[in-house]
Design a protein around this motif. Sequence first.
Motif, PDB file in Angstrom:
ATOM      1  N   ASP A 189       0.831  -1.204   0.000  1.00 20.43           N
ATOM      2  CA  ASP A 189       0.000   0.000   0.000  1.00 20.43           C
ATOM      3  C   ASP A 189       0.867   1.258   0.000  1.00 20.43           C
ATOM      4  OD1 ASP A 189      -2.345   1.435  -0.040  1.00 20.43           O
ATOM      5  OD2 ASP A 189      -2.975   0.870   1.968  1.00 20.43           O
TER       6      ASP A 189
ATOM      7  N   SER B 110       1.307   4.076  -2.978  1.00 21.92           N
ATOM      8  CA  SER B 110       1.088   5.504  -2.709  1.00 21.92           C
ATOM      9  C   SER B 110       2.304   6.329  -3.121  1.00 21.92           C
ATOM     10  CB  SER B 110       0.776   5.727  -1.227  1.00 21.92           C
ATOM     11  OG  SER B 110      -0.461   5.143  -0.895  1.00 21.92           O
TER      12      SER B 110
ATOM     13  N   HIS C 163       2.324   6.563  -6.884  1.00 19.33           N
ATOM     14  CA  HIS C 163       1.318   7.536  -7.312  1.00 19.33           C
ATOM     15  C   HIS C 163       1.858   8.958  -7.141  1.00 19.33           C
ATOM     16  CE1 HIS C 163      -3.134   8.597  -7.696  1.00 19.33           C
ATOM     17  NE2 HIS C 163      -2.492   9.740  -7.646  1.00 19.33           N
ATOM     18  N   CYS C 164       2.500   9.217  -6.047  1.00 18.96           N
ATOM     19  CA  CYS C 164       3.097  10.529  -5.795  1.00 18.96           C
ATOM     20  C   CYS C 164       4.145  10.845  -6.856  1.00 18.96           C
ATOM     21  CB  CYS C 164       3.709  10.547  -4.400  1.00 18.96           C
ATOM     22  SG  CYS C 164       4.357  12.152  -3.896  1.00 18.96           S
TER      23      CYS C 164
ATOM     24  N   LEU D 118       5.031   8.964   4.301  1.00 22.52           N
ATOM     25  CA  LEU D 118       4.822   7.539   4.047  1.00 22.52           C
ATOM     26  C   LEU D 118       5.978   6.708   4.592  1.00 22.52           C
ATOM     27  CD1 LEU D 118       3.383   7.870   0.451  1.00 22.52           C
ATOM     28  CD2 LEU D 118       2.137   7.010   2.445  1.00 22.52           C
TER      29      LEU D 118
END
Length: 69
Positions: A18, A22, A25-26, A47
């Motif tokens: 996960d 993320s 995606h960033c 994160l």
Amino acid sequence: MRRINASIDFDKRLYAEDIAGSKAHCAMLVAQKDPVTGRSRGISAGLDQIRSEIEGGIFDFSAEHEDII
């Protein structure tokens, strides 16, 4: 409804994937010059901190904070 929708047990097991998703995606947003670009380092660092806390055993997984990552 909370009990039916709760996925915190899955979140615990899939935290690494996960977080990696993320972060990817960033990075994509940065590559696309999205307005979030200016905050991307902070998001990525946050994160990393969450991952460190999970791996250090100090992160509190709670159904109250269902979507944590």
